[in-house]
Design a protein around this motif. Structure first.
Motif, PDB file in Angstrom:
ATOM      1  N   SER A 228       1.282  10.657   7.003  1.00 29.56           N
ATOM      2  CA  SER A 228       1.251   9.352   6.322  1.00 29.56           C
ATOM      3  C   SER A 228      -0.187   8.946   6.059  1.00 29.56           C
ATOM      4  O   SER A 228      -1.069   9.128   6.916  1.00 29.56           O
ATOM      5  N   PRO A 229      -0.467   8.396   4.895  1.00 29.81           N
ATOM      6  CA  PRO A 229      -1.835   7.939   4.599  1.00 29.81           C
ATOM      7  C   PRO A 229      -2.237   6.760   5.480  1.00 29.81           C
ATOM      8  O   PRO A 229      -1.404   5.945   5.900  1.00 29.81           O
TER       9      PRO A 229
ATOM     10  N   VAL B 224      -3.587   2.803   1.168  1.00 26.39           N
ATOM     11  CA  VAL B 224      -3.176   3.091  -0.200  1.00 26.39           C
ATOM     12  C   VAL B 224      -3.639   1.950  -1.096  1.00 26.39           C
ATOM     13  O   VAL B 224      -3.655   0.775  -0.696  1.00 26.39           O
TER      14      VAL B 224
ATOM     15  N   ILE C 110       4.707   4.762  -0.757  1.00 27.23           N
ATOM     16  CA  ILE C 110       4.563   5.535   0.480  1.00 27.23           C
ATOM     17  C   ILE C 110       5.394   4.937   1.613  1.00 27.23           C
ATOM     18  O   ILE C 110       5.149   5.225   2.784  1.00 27.23           O
TER      19      ILE C 110
ATOM     20  N   CYS D 124      -4.581   7.358  -2.141  1.00 31.54           N
ATOM     21  CA  CYS D 124      -4.189   7.374  -0.728  1.00 31.54           C
ATOM     22  C   CYS D 124      -5.337   7.972   0.072  1.00 31.54           C
ATOM     23  O   CYS D 124      -5.884   9.035  -0.286  1.00 31.54           O
ATOM     24  N   THR D 125      -5.715   7.289   1.160  1.00 29.37           N
ATOM     25  CA  THR D 125      -6.801   7.748   2.019  1.00 29.37           C
ATOM     26  C   THR D 125      -6.245   8.113   3.395  1.00 29.37           C
ATOM     27  O   THR D 125      -5.205   7.589   3.836  1.00 29.37           O
TER      28      THR D 125
ATOM     29  N   SER E 287      -8.892  12.139   0.848  1.00 30.18           N
ATOM     30  CA  SER E 287      -8.256  11.194  -0.083  1.00 30.18           C
ATOM     31  C   SER E 287      -7.590  11.972  -1.219  1.00 30.18           C
ATOM     32  O   SER E 287      -8.051  13.047  -1.610  1.00 30.18           O
TER      33      SER E 287
END
Length: 309
Positions: free
Chosen positions: A174-175, A178, A193, A212-213, A281
């Motif tokens: 999971s990021p 976002v 997400i 997304c990071t 990212s």
């Protein structure tokens, strides 16, 4: 005086007459022994020339007696002496005539180099012993050196990591955050997400992006994108959905990888293989959409990221 008168011959007395002899009866003839009568065998007809010959028992083989070759008494032992017993032999002989040892001296092997005295290259006691093992180890060493040298090249590292991706497992990640360049009201970037496909991120126009990071760099094996507003075909075709996009991946050292994406215009997950290491990212940029009319937003139902385990 008158001579005397000669003597008168004496008269022989009258012989007695023999008594009359009666004739004897004749002797019977000698009796000859009776010989037994042999039965007469009937004459057998002579065998015909074309009659078949029956089975005949083979004769017992007779082993020939060994013939002892006499040794020439005048053999001149003026050849080289035997190295084992010292008996002289003729120059042309290869083995001693007394103990049968070879007369030709064996050539001494040349001294081995120093690297042949180290395991596993040292020579064993038996002839040809360990030669195959040494060759295999040498080939493996050369292949290992080539493999290590290949890994130092970028193409070699990419190929090695790709093989690990195919052989290893994957897990969803999971990021950590976002964001989007734009979003329609009621359809924020976080809807892409949240793990639900009945909610979507609504991009206001083409060129919009979703970023997304991630807090820890990881090996990005693949990305799964659910286009459209729902899995149901009617609702899916009711809203605009992307059919072409661009994936921009940035790594920890600042390197940027770009990948062109083409989606099928149908509901359901669509997987994209990436294989990029040290990802921090990921940005999804929409380039083309289907069913876009009336100013409605472009729906992206869900974006999932997978790492190598």
């Amino acid at each position: 005086m008158a001579p005397p008168a000669p003597p008168r011959p004496r008269t022989a007395p009258e012989a007695a007459r023999p008594a009359p002899v009666r004739p004897a009866a004749p002797a019977p003839p000698p009796v000859r022994p009776v010989r037994p009568v042999r039965p007469v065998r009937p004459a057998q007809p002579a065998p015909e020339a074309d009659a078949p010959i029956g089975a005949v028992q083979p004769a017992k083989p007779v082993v020939r007696r060994p013939v002892v070759r006499p040794v020439d008494a005048d053999e001149a032992p003026d050849g080289p002496p035997c190295p084992a017993c010292g008996t002289p032999n003729l120059p042309g002989r290869r083995f001693c005539r007394r103990c049968a040892e070879p007369l030709q001296a064996k050539e001494e092997a040349a001294p081995l180099p120093w690297w042949r005295t180290v395991w596993p290259f040292r020579r064993r006691v038996r002839v040809r012993s360990g030669r195959a093992l040494r060759r295999i180890l040498l080939v493996l060493a050369v292949v290992g050196l080539l493999f290590l040298g290949f890994l130092f090249l970028p193409a070699g590292r990419v190929l090695f990591e790709d093989v690990r991706d195919k052989l290893g497992g994957t897990a969803e990640i999971s990021p950590a955050g976002v964001s989007a360049s734009g979003a329609a009201p009621g359809h924020p970037a976080g809807a892409a997400i949240d793990g639900l496909t009945n909610k979507y991120w609504g991009a206001p126009a083409l060129g919009s992006s979703l970023t997304c990071t991630f807090g820890t760099p990881f090996r990005l094996v693949g990305v799964v994108v659910h286009t459209g507003a729902s899995k149901e075909p009617e609702e899916f075709r009711r809203e605009p959905r992307p059919i072409r996009a661009e994936l921009v991946v940035e790594t920890a050292d600042g390197t940027v990888h770009e990948k062109k994406l083409t989606f099928n215009d149908k509901p359901g997950p669509q997987e994209v293989r990436t294989g990029i290491s040290d990802v921090v990212s990921v940005r999804l940029v929409l380039r083309e959409a289907a069913g876009q009319d009336g100013g409605r937003p472009i729906a992206v139902g869900e974006v999932e990221f997978f790492k190598r385990t």
